[in-house]
Design a protein around this motif. Structure first.
Motif, PDB file in Angstrom:
ATOM      1  N   ALA A 187       0.830  -1.207   0.000  1.00 25.31           N
ATOM      2  CA  ALA A 187       0.000   0.000   0.000  1.00 25.31           C
ATOM      3  C   ALA A 187       0.864   1.256   0.000  1.00 25.31           C
ATOM      4  CB  ALA A 187      -0.918  -0.002   1.220  1.00 25.31           C
ATOM      5  N   ASP A 188       1.955   1.211   0.773  1.00 27.31           N
ATOM      6  CA  ASP A 188       2.842   2.381   0.895  1.00 27.31           C
ATOM      7  C   ASP A 188       3.647   2.623  -0.372  1.00 27.31           C
ATOM      8  OD1 ASP A 188       1.963   2.646   3.486  1.00 27.31           O
ATOM      9  OD2 ASP A 188       3.756   1.783   4.418  1.00 27.31           O
ATOM     10  N   LYS A 189       4.097   1.531  -1.015  1.00 25.97           N
ATOM     11  CA  LYS A 189       4.976   1.671  -2.176  1.00 25.97           C
ATOM     12  C   LYS A 189       4.691   0.560  -3.184  1.00 25.97           C
ATOM     13  CE  LYS A 189       9.827   2.827  -3.098  1.00 25.97           C
ATOM     14  NZ  LYS A 189      11.185   2.930  -2.478  1.00 25.97           N
ATOM     15  N   PRO A 190       3.614   0.714  -3.946  1.00 26.56           N
ATOM     16  CA  PRO A 190       3.226  -0.333  -4.905  1.00 26.56           C
ATOM     17  C   PRO A 190       4.325  -0.669  -5.908  1.00 26.56           C
ATOM     18  CG  PRO A 190       1.507   1.339  -4.693  1.00 26.56           C
ATOM     19  CD  PRO A 190       2.702   1.872  -3.970  1.00 26.56           C
ATOM     20  N   GLY A 191       5.161   0.311  -6.223  1.00 27.06           N
ATOM     21  CA  GLY A 191       6.227   0.090  -7.204  1.00 27.06           C
ATOM     22  C   GLY A 191       7.530  -0.374  -6.590  1.00 27.06           C
ATOM     23  N   SER A 192       7.493  -0.780  -5.346  1.00 25.63           N
ATOM     24  CA  SER A 192       8.713  -1.217  -4.654  1.00 25.63           C
ATOM     25  C   SER A 192       9.378  -2.383  -5.378  1.00 25.63           C
ATOM     26  CB  SER A 192       8.374  -1.646  -3.221  1.00 25.63           C
ATOM     27  OG  SER A 192       9.459  -2.336  -2.636  1.00 25.63           O
ATOM     28  N   GLN A 193      10.701  -2.419  -5.334  1.00 28.46           N
ATOM     29  CA  GLN A 193      11.426  -3.551  -5.930  1.00 28.46           C
ATOM     30  C   GLN A 193      11.165  -4.845  -5.156  1.00 28.46           C
ATOM     31  OE1 GLN A 193      15.830  -3.589  -5.310  1.00 28.46           O
ATOM     32  NE2 GLN A 193      15.517  -1.659  -4.218  1.00 28.46           N
ATOM     33  N   TYR A 194      10.579  -4.704  -3.953  1.00 29.39           N
ATOM     34  CA  TYR A 194      10.251  -5.889  -3.147  1.00 29.39           C
ATOM     35  C   TYR A 194       8.785  -6.291  -3.290  1.00 29.39           C
ATOM     36  CZ  TYR A 194      14.659  -4.326  -1.245  1.00 29.39           C
ATOM     37  OH  TYR A 194      15.965  -3.905  -1.134  1.00 29.39           O
ATOM     38  N   ALA A 195       8.037  -5.572  -4.144  1.00 26.32           N
ATOM     39  CA  ALA A 195       6.600  -5.824  -4.280  1.00 26.32           C
ATOM     40  C   ALA A 195       6.312  -7.247  -4.760  1.00 26.32           C
ATOM     41  CB  ALA A 195       5.976  -4.806  -5.227  1.00 26.32           C
ATOM     42  N   ALA A 196       7.036  -7.697  -5.779  1.00 26.91           N
ATOM     43  CA  ALA A 196       6.799  -9.043  -6.318  1.00 26.91           C
ATOM     44  C   ALA A 196       7.075 -10.103  -5.261  1.00 26.91           C
ATOM     45  CB  ALA A 196       7.671  -9.276  -7.553  1.00 26.91           C
ATOM     46  N   ASP A 197       8.178  -9.927  -4.529  1.00 22.68           N
ATOM     47  CA  ASP A 197       8.514 -10.888  -3.469  1.00 22.68           C
ATOM     48  C   ASP A 197       7.482 -10.834  -2.346  1.00 22.68           C
ATOM     49  OD1 ASP A 197      10.811 -11.894  -4.678  1.00 22.68           O
ATOM     50  OD2 ASP A 197      12.096 -10.351  -3.814  1.00 22.68           O
ATOM     51  N   ALA A 198       6.999  -9.621  -2.049  1.00 23.74           N
ATOM     52  CA  ALA A 198       5.989  -9.486  -0.996  1.00 23.74           C
ATOM     53  C   ALA A 198       4.698 -10.208  -1.393  1.00 23.74           C
ATOM     54  CB  ALA A 198       5.712  -8.007  -0.725  1.00 23.74           C
ATOM     55  N   LYS A 199       4.315 -10.070  -2.666  1.00 27.68           N
ATOM     56  CA  LYS A 199       3.099 -10.752  -3.150  1.00 27.68           C
ATOM     57  C   LYS A 199       3.273 -12.264  -3.095  1.00 27.68           C
ATOM     58  CE  LYS A 199       1.708  -6.969  -6.209  1.00 27.68           C
ATOM     59  NZ  LYS A 199       1.672  -6.474  -7.602  1.00 27.68           N
ATOM     60  N   PHE A 200       4.463 -12.735  -3.454  1.00 22.87           N
ATOM     61  CA  PHE A 200       4.747 -14.165  -3.386  1.00 22.87           C
ATOM     62  C   PHE A 200       4.645 -14.669  -1.946  1.00 22.87           C
ATOM     63  CE2 PHE A 200       7.759 -17.641  -2.670  1.00 22.87           C
ATOM     64  CZ  PHE A 200       7.283 -18.586  -3.560  1.00 22.87           C
ATOM     65  N   GLN A 201       5.224 -13.907  -1.022  1.00 25.32           N
ATOM     66  CA  GLN A 201       5.188 -14.277   0.393  1.00 25.32           C
ATOM     67  C   GLN A 201       3.747 -14.280   0.917  1.00 25.32           C
ATOM     68  OE1 GLN A 201       7.444 -15.341   2.632  1.00 25.32           O
ATOM     69  NE2 GLN A 201       9.059 -15.386   1.100  1.00 25.32           N
ATOM     70  N   LEU A 202       2.961 -13.309   0.465  1.00 30.75           N
ATOM     71  CA  LEU A 202       1.539 -13.282   0.877  1.00 30.75           C
ATOM     72  C   LEU A 202       0.808 -14.526   0.391  1.00 30.75           C
ATOM     73  CD1 LEU A 202       0.542  -9.533   0.301  1.00 30.75           C
ATOM     74  CD2 LEU A 202       0.434 -10.770   2.475  1.00 30.75           C
ATOM     75  N   GLY A 203       1.065 -14.882  -0.886  1.00 29.82           N
ATOM     76  CA  GLY A 203       0.432 -16.079  -1.442  1.00 29.82           C
ATOM     77  C   GLY A 203       0.802 -17.327  -0.658  1.00 29.82           C
ATOM     78  N   GLN A 204       2.079 -17.433  -0.315  1.00 31.16           N
ATOM     79  CA  GLN A 204       2.548 -18.582   0.465  1.00 31.16           C
ATOM     80  C   GLN A 204       1.901 -18.620   1.848  1.00 31.16           C
ATOM     81  OE1 GLN A 204       3.959 -20.527  -1.983  1.00 31.16           O
ATOM     82  NE2 GLN A 204       5.658 -21.008  -0.609  1.00 31.16           N
ATOM     83  N   THR A 205       1.750 -17.431   2.412  1.00 31.01           N
ATOM     84  CA  THR A 205       1.201 -17.334   3.778  1.00 31.01           C
ATOM     85  C   THR A 205      -0.276 -17.720   3.790  1.00 31.01           C
ATOM     86  OG1 THR A 205       2.763 -15.541   4.223  1.00 31.01           O
ATOM     87  CG2 THR A 205       0.962 -15.828   5.799  1.00 31.01           C
ATOM     88  N   TYR A 206      -1.014 -17.320   2.779  1.00 32.64           N
ATOM     89  CA  TYR A 206      -2.447 -17.650   2.710  1.00 32.64           C
ATOM     90  C   TYR A 206      -2.658 -19.166   2.622  1.00 32.64           C
ATOM     91  CZ  TYR A 206      -3.659 -12.728   2.006  1.00 32.64           C
ATOM     92  OH  TYR A 206      -3.838 -11.368   2.172  1.00 32.64           O
ATOM     93  N   LEU A 207      -1.635 -19.869   2.111  1.00 32.86           N
ATOM     94  CA  LEU A 207      -1.736 -21.330   1.984  1.00 32.86           C
ATOM     95  C   LEU A 207      -1.502 -22.056   3.309  1.00 32.86           C
ATOM     96  CD1 LEU A 207       0.149 -21.871  -1.409  1.00 32.86           C
ATOM     97  CD2 LEU A 207      -2.317 -21.985  -1.007  1.00 32.86           C
ATOM     98  N   ASN A 208      -0.927 -21.325   4.276  1.00 31.24           N
ATOM     99  CA  ASN A 208      -0.640 -21.954   5.584  1.00 31.24           C
ATOM    100  C   ASN A 208      -1.919 -22.184   6.382  1.00 31.24           C
ATOM    101  OD1 ASN A 208       2.179 -22.268   5.520  1.00 31.24           O
ATOM    102  ND2 ASN A 208       2.428 -20.053   5.766  1.00 31.24           N
TER     103      ASN A 208
END
Length: 208
Positions: A187-208
């Protein structure tokens, strides 16, 4: 030789060293910084010569030699009164970090970030690097403390600190808190270089 000639020699040698350093001729710069210490007349020049010798060694990947220069600077008479005294701690932190001596790196970064009148951006960077040292040492709680400090201070690399904090929370199995932190990053920085990794981590977390 009279003191004025010695001081002139010291200044000429130092200035030539800086010129070579700025031209990225680091190996050639070192001997001139050493020559500037042949006649250590001016205390400020002594401190500067040791600091820039350290920076040159660092740029060459000669971390032990760089550490020796920074340590000599911190033990030089009159160095405490210069801004380079604290700056040496910051550089020492990176030397130890490069050597993978994360305990010593954390000590140097903490020493620098706790000093008065230092550059705000470098202070924030030192705080984040202290968090990284704890992260590498698998001390997730300490790492979060430093990442939080950087996030609160509005560090330029706030998104990195948020991402790293999210990873720490995941490693502590605090799934809801991890999701909250990573969503805040996006939300703070949609264009962050870590955005893709953050989305991946969120996806992984939702599977837990």
């Amino acid at each position: 030789k009279d003191l004025r000639l010695q001081e002139a020699y010291q200044k000429l040698a130092f200035d030539r060293g800086v010129e070579l350093y700025e031209g990225r001729k680091f190996a050639e710069a070192v001997p001139f910084f050493e020559r500037a210490l042949k006649y250590p007349v001016n205390k400020q020049a002594n401190a500067m010569a040791r600091f820039w010798a350290g920076e040159s060694h660092y740029a060459l990947g000669e971390y032990d030699l760089a550490l020796a220069s920074y340590d000599a600077l911190r033990n030089t008479s009159g160095a405490y009164a210069t801004e380079l005294y604290e700056q040496a701690s910051y550089s020492m932190g990176y030397c130890y970090f490069k050597k993978q001596d994360y305990g010593e790196a954390a000590i140097a970064f903490r020493r620098f970030s706790g000093a008065p009148r230092i550059d705000a951006r470098q202070k924030q960077d030192a705080i984040i690097r202290t968090g990284d040292c704890a992260f590498i040492g698998r001390d997730w709680t300490t790492a979060i403390t430093y990442y939080d400090n950087a996030i609160r201070s509005g560090a330029a690399d706030k998104d990195y600190a948020q991402y790293q904090k999210g990873l720490c929370l995941g490693l502590q199995q605090k799934w809801n808190e991890k999701i909250t932190v990573l969503k805040a990053l996006l939300a703070d920085k949609p264009g962050s270089q870590y955005a893709a990794d953050a989305k991946f981590q969120l996806g992984q977390t939702y599977l837990n």
